[in-house]
Motif scaffolding. Structure first.
Motif, PDB file in Angstrom:
ATOM      1  N   ASP A   1      44.293  42.152 -42.338  1.00  0.00           N
ATOM      2  CA  ASP A   1      43.352  41.897 -41.239  1.00  0.00           C
ATOM      3  C   ASP A   1      44.043  41.203 -40.068  1.00  0.00           C
ATOM      4  O   ASP A   1      44.837  40.281 -40.258  1.00  0.00           O
ATOM      5  N   THR A   2      43.728  41.663 -38.848  1.00  0.00           N
ATOM      6  CA  THR A   2      44.319  41.070 -37.639  1.00  0.00           C
ATOM      7  C   THR A   2      43.257  40.451 -36.745  1.00  0.00           C
ATOM      8  O   THR A   2      43.506  40.193 -35.579  1.00  0.00           O
ATOM      9  N   VAL A   3      42.069  40.221 -37.300  1.00  0.00           N
ATOM     10  CA  VAL A   3      40.952  39.722 -36.497  1.00  0.00           C
ATOM     11  C   VAL A   3      40.640  38.261 -36.801  1.00  0.00           C
ATOM     12  O   VAL A   3      40.505  37.430 -35.896  1.00  0.00           O
TER      13      VAL A   3
ATOM     14  N   PRO B   1      43.263  35.143 -35.617  1.00  0.00           N
ATOM     15  CA  PRO B   1      43.188  34.858 -34.176  1.00  0.00           C
ATOM     16  C   PRO B   1      41.860  34.215 -33.768  1.00  0.00           C
ATOM     17  O   PRO B   1      41.833  33.327 -32.913  1.00  0.00           O
ATOM     18  N   MET B   2      40.764  34.643 -34.389  1.00  0.00           N
ATOM     19  CA  MET B   2      39.468  34.027 -34.099  1.00  0.00           C
ATOM     20  C   MET B   2      39.471  32.557 -34.496  1.00  0.00           C
ATOM     21  O   MET B   2      39.014  31.693 -33.744  1.00  0.00           O
TER      22      MET B   2
ATOM     23  N   PRO C   1      31.284  39.880 -33.411  1.00  0.00           N
ATOM     24  CA  PRO C   1      32.447  40.701 -33.001  1.00  0.00           C
ATOM     25  C   PRO C   1      32.199  41.410 -31.678  1.00  0.00           C
ATOM     26  O   PRO C   1      31.100  41.917 -31.425  1.00  0.00           O
TER      27      PRO C   1
ATOM     28  N   ARG D   1      41.338  34.744 -27.174  1.00  0.00           N
ATOM     29  CA  ARG D   1      41.121  35.422 -28.453  1.00  0.00           C
ATOM     30  C   ARG D   1      41.702  36.836 -28.449  1.00  0.00           C
ATOM     31  O   ARG D   1      42.383  37.247 -29.389  1.00  0.00           O
ATOM     32  N   GLN D   2      41.458  37.575 -27.374  1.00  0.00           N
ATOM     33  CA  GLN D   2      41.950  38.944 -27.309  1.00  0.00           C
ATOM     34  C   GLN D   2      43.472  38.988 -27.234  1.00  0.00           C
ATOM     35  O   GLN D   2      44.113  39.843 -27.857  1.00  0.00           O
TER      36      GLN D   2
ATOM     37  N   ARG E   1      44.838  38.407 -30.621  1.00  0.00           N
ATOM     38  CA  ARG E   1      44.678  39.606 -31.453  1.00  0.00           C
ATOM     39  C   ARG E   1      45.718  40.661 -31.087  1.00  0.00           C
ATOM     40  O   ARG E   1      46.263  41.336 -31.971  1.00  0.00           O
ATOM     41  N   ASP E   2      46.012  40.819 -29.807  1.00  0.00           N
ATOM     42  CA  ASP E   2      47.044  41.775 -29.394  1.00  0.00           C
ATOM     43  C   ASP E   2      48.382  41.438 -30.047  1.00  0.00           C
ATOM     44  O   ASP E   2      49.101  42.328 -30.516  1.00  0.00           O
TER      45      ASP E   2
ATOM     46  N   TRP F   1      48.800  39.690 -32.820  1.00  0.00           N
ATOM     47  CA  TRP F   1      48.682  39.891 -34.270  1.00  0.00           C
ATOM     48  C   TRP F   1      48.791  41.368 -34.644  1.00  0.00           C
ATOM     49  O   TRP F   1      49.228  41.710 -35.729  1.00  0.00           O
ATOM     50  N   GLU F   2      48.368  42.242 -33.748  1.00  0.00           N
ATOM     51  CA  GLU F   2      48.436  43.679 -34.015  1.00  0.00           C
ATOM     52  C   GLU F   2      49.806  44.258 -33.702  1.00  0.00           C
ATOM     53  O   GLU F   2      50.024  45.463 -33.833  1.00  0.00           O
TER      54      GLU F   2
END
Length: 231
Positions: A40-42, A45-46, A172, A193-194, A197-198, A200-201
């Motif tokens: 999970d990559t969400v 970061p959250m 979400p 946050r975004q 996530r970028d 982390w992805e």
């Protein structure tokens, strides 16, 4: 200044809000992480954004407004320890608190939850610094405008939850109306946050979102400096 930092560090470790800022994001991540796959990559970061948001919008403004309310900053103005030194020390300590909260999250996520961690460190550090600067700038503006510590606390909470919602930390972003999700992406917490996530992805953070966080940090810091009162 070193003695001041040591004293303030001791006070910070006794502050219930500091423990709150450390444990709440960890609790959220562990509870929800138990039902999410290791790739999970969400979630992480959250949780990182939640931690920084709590420090910036709750701990920092409440502490500074309380010190002004109690006359501590005014009394420092007639001693060799200038009020600006207190501000610098508080910014450093709150940054350390945010770093500690994030390090705890990453450590638990990587070891206990076996969560995905980004391969590139430098983009993550850049995003963290810009996001933290933006959130701290808002915290300083709250401290500048609030009459006392209680009102700073209230303003911080009132700002945190709408910002957290728009940022996709409560619901979400992909489940929000498109307009709301787009608007939220350009809030300080949403851009933070975004961008996390970028990273982390495995991608690069959006230059536009980095610029958004930098702009918030600069503009709001200038406003905070203009309105800040030492007494």
């Amino acid at each position: 200044m070193t003695k001041l930092a040591i004293v303030e560090l001791k006070l910070l470790t006794r502050e219930p809000g500091a423990m709150f800022s450390l444990l709440i994001p960890l609790f959220i991540m562990v509870v929800f992480g138990s039902s999410i796959g290791p790739g999970d990559t969400v979630l992480l970061p959250m949780a990182l954004a939640i931690a920084v948001g709590l420090v910036g919008l709750y701990m920092l403004p409440t502490t500074m407004a309380t010190y002004r309310e109690r006359g501590i900053l005014r009394r420092l103005s007639i001693t060799p320890v200038r009020p600006v030194n207190m501000l610098v020390v508080q910014l450093i300590l709150q940054l350390v608190l945010a770093l500690t909260a994030c390090a705890l999250l990453v450590t638990v996520a990587g070891t206990v939850l076996k969560a995905h961690l980004p391969a590139q460190v430098l983009p993550g550090v850049l995003v963290f610094l810009l996001g933290t600067a933006a959130m701290f700038a808002i915290g300083l503006l709250i401290a500048a405008l609030a009459k006392n510590g209680r009102s700073a606390n209230g303003i911080g909470v009132l700002l945190y939850f709408p910002m957290a919602y728009l940022a996709g930390l409560i619901q979400p972003a992909d489940q929000m109306p498109a307009f709301v999700a787009t608007l939220g992406a350009y809030t300080p917490l949403g851009a933070f946050r975004q961008s996390l996530r970028d990273v982390w992805e495995g991608g690069a953070p959006s230059p536009l979102l980095l610029a958004v966080m930098a702009a918030y940090a600069v503009v709001i810091s200038i406003a905070a400096a203009k309105f800040f009162r030492w007494e």
